[in-house]
Design an enzyme around this catalytic site. Structure first.
Site, mmCIF file in Angstrom:
data_model
loop_
_atom_site.group_PDB
_atom_site.id
_atom_site.type_symbol
_atom_site.label_atom_id
_atom_site.label_comp_id
_atom_site.label_asym_id
_atom_site.label_seq_id
_atom_site.Cartn_x
_atom_site.Cartn_y
_atom_site.Cartn_z
ATOM 1 N N LYS A 65 0.813 -1.211 0.000
ATOM 2 C CA LYS A 65 0.000 0.000 0.000
ATOM 3 C C LYS A 65 0.855 1.274 0.000
ATOM 4 O O LYS A 65 0.497 2.262 -0.636
ATOM 5 C CB LYS A 65 -0.899 -0.045 1.239
ATOM 6 N N GLY A 66 1.964 1.246 0.707
ATOM 7 C CA GLY A 66 2.829 2.427 0.761
ATOM 8 C C GLY A 66 2.084 3.637 1.273
ATOM 9 O O GLY A 66 1.226 3.518 2.130
#
Lengths: 252, 339
Positions: free
Chosen positions: A131-132
């Site tokens: 997802k970062g």
């Protein structure tokens, strides 16, 4: 047109070298003319010339929010900061994948955790998880990286054992460094344990946290430090470059 | 006559300076040593596992740090960036492959005296390599400054002797400063493992992760084992679990490490564990040459220097203890009245 003097760089807004800075802050005083005066005086004390309040408003009872402009008279010598260690230009994701394939040629194994009593895993999640954040996905999403995120409150010994077990190229540890010695001690202890296990030359050690600078990372014994404003591709750029340099050095 | 720090450490070719925490005065001790060695005309090599000679503390910017002044002819292992920033004239002797967050490590000989920021290799093996390089380029003694509370550079694999720095920064309470310092000294001077007993070698990384049940199983599988041999790091967590398992079986055990820097204690010191029946022992010892104290905790509080030293001396006994900034230190006297 005026050219940039890299030996004396200062901010600009309208034209080069005008020194204009926009600043915003809140004062715990009621929205009033006196509040405006306080903001102007404060900006003056910060060293800004010709400070002006361009906007101010009441935040809530007893608090006033300001937007100001001021002229900064200081400069920095950018040329003195371009030596090795400071001159990394960040690569984008595709570029990193190509570089890793060409110079490393195998998956880069990264093990990360928040160590000790630190319960904040936001930083490590942002760097490692698919997802970062802010639309930049974490190392998990890169073909050239294999990641293990052990989560938060991980004892240093457990983190290190996992890193050795999976043959990690790098350990990433996140810690909210404060002036309390405890957090600093957690970070140095990991480095010392890596030494005690005889693995220091085999592993890249990187630490991250809101107050971590390169200077602090050096004192702590890490190969790099990452702070606010770091995206996963910044970390990835450092890791692929460092690993490529090590592969190159051992081949030479 | 009380000797000088430089006299006590004169025979130590590679001398490590290690602090028990940040701001315990390592760099001040280093600066005192450098002044004394310069006065005696000794050619030194200097490196740091962290960073030294910077103007401000990396965590608390209000704290000003001591500068590092080197004599002309000194050798130094620091980074390209910092060497250039010093603007000191120098001869480049070696460009190493060692990269740090502050640049690549170089080895240079200064052509003239001056102040310089020193940041050498961080890793122990690299520290040893640059120390040996400086000795081979003509340094008569190499000083290795530590950083924060890192001890790895004091391993006998790296250095031949140690100066330990402690100070008021550890606690507002003088007894607590003494307690923590005494434990650190006990750790550095762990008893040597006696030969003769059969030692049980633990599997790699077992000590890093073992839980109580695994330890119980290990002790039951080896009812005659009197000593456990740990190849790498020995964390406190392991010792606590071991103590628990050993007590239930009414057994006393030795735990042997390769040197004291492999042991990571937190709440309790070696003497406490020994009293509970767990004797931590070492294959190689560290030669503790002296202790320096900093009675000032920056931005916080002061302790009484003479009292702190007296309390430490009472418990520790045979290690010389200095406050290199106190007027009663021979080094400060000779400087004040000097040539």
């Amino acid at each position: 047109m005026r050219s940039v003097d890299l030996k004396a760089v200062r901010p600009y807004a309208d034209h080069l070298d005008d020194g204009l800075v926009q600043l915003s802050f809140t004062l715990p005083v009621p929205y009033s003319l006196a509040a405006r005066k306080a903001a102007l005086e404060l900006a003056g004390r910060m060293g800004f010339e010709e400070p002006e309040v361009v906007h101010y408003e009441q935040l809530t009872d007893g608090y006033t929010y300001f937007v100001m402009y001021g002229r900064c008279t200081q400069t920095v010598d950018f040329t003195s900061l371009q030596g090795e260690g400071f001159d990394i230009e960040y690569m984008g994701e595709d570029e990193i994948e190509r570089f890793a394939a060409e110079h490393v040629g195998r998956p880069i194994v990264v093990v990360g955790a928040s160590t000790g009593s630190d319960t904040h895993s936001v930083g490590i999640d942002a760097m490692l998880n698919l997802k970062g954040y802010h639309g930049h996905h974490g190392l998990e999403g890169y073909r050239s990286f294999k990641t293990y995120n052990l989560g938060s409150q991980v004892p240093n010994g457990v983190l290190l054992a996992k890193a050795i077990e999976v043959g990690a190229d790098a350990i990433l540890v996140s810690q909210t460094v404060t002036q309390q010695n405890l957090h600093v001690h957690n970070l140095t202890e990991l480095v010392e344990m890596v030494e005690a296990e005889g693995k220091r030359r085999e592993m890249i050690l990187a630490c991250g946290g809101p107050r971590v600078t390169n200077e602090l990372a050096k004192e702590l014994g890490y190969d790099a430090g990452f702070s606010k404003g770091t995206y996963p591709n910044h970390l990835a750029t450092f890791l692929v470059r460092e690993l490529a340099a090590r592969v190159g050095a051992s081949a030479a | 006559v009380t000797p000088l720090l430089s006299e006590l450490t004169a025979s130590t070719k590679r001398l490590a300076l290690v602090g028990l925490a940040k701001n315990t005065g390592k760099t001040v001790a280093l600066a005192a040593l450098l002044r004394e060695l310069e006065a005696r005309g000794r050619r030194v090599g200097v490196t740091s596992v962290g960073r030294d000679g910077e103007e401000r503390d990396a965590i608390d910017f209000r704290i000003e740090k001591p500068r590092i002044e080197l004599a002309g002819g000194s050798l130094v292992a620091t980074t390209d960036v910092l060497l250039r920033a010093s603007t000191l004239p120098h001869e480049l002797l070696e460009q190493t492959d060692i990269r740090t967050p502050l640049g690549r490590v170089l080895i240079a000989r200064l052509r003239g005296p001056g102040a310089i920021e020193v940041a050498g290799p961080s890793g122990a093996a690299d520290v040893r390599a640059v120390s040996d390089a400086m000795l081979s380029y003509g340094a008569e003694q190499v000083l290795i400054d530590g950083a924060i509370d890192r001890r790895a550079a004091s391993s006998p694999d790296v250095a031949d002797g140690l100066v330990m720095s402690t100070g008021a920064v550890l606690s507002r309470n003088i007894e607590e400063v003494v307690r923590q310092t005494v434990e650190a000294v006990e750790l550095v001077r762990l008893p040597l493992a006696e030969n003769g007993f059969q030692a049980l070698r633990l599997a790699p990384r077992f000590a890093l992760t073992a839980e109580g049940e695994q330890l119980a199983a290990l002790l039951d599988a080896h009812p005659d084992a009197r000593r456990l041999e740990v190849a790498g790091a020995l964390p406190d967590r392991f010792l606590r679990e071991l103590l628990h398992a050993a007590r239930r079986r009414h057994r006393e055990l030795g735990v042997v490490v390769s040197d004291p820097t492999k042991v990571f204690l937190s709440q309790r010191g070696p003497a406490w564990y020994a009293a509970q029946g767990i004797a931590i022992q070492t294959r190689c010892s560290i030669d503790l040459k002296a202790i320096t104290v900093n009675p000032v905790a920056p931005q916080s509080h002061d302790l009484d220097s003479a009292q702190l030293r007296a309390l430490l001396a009472e418990t520790i006994g045979d290690v010389p203890i200095f406050d290199v900034l106190d007027t009663d230190y021979a080094g400060t006297r000779s400087l004040a009245t000097g040539p």
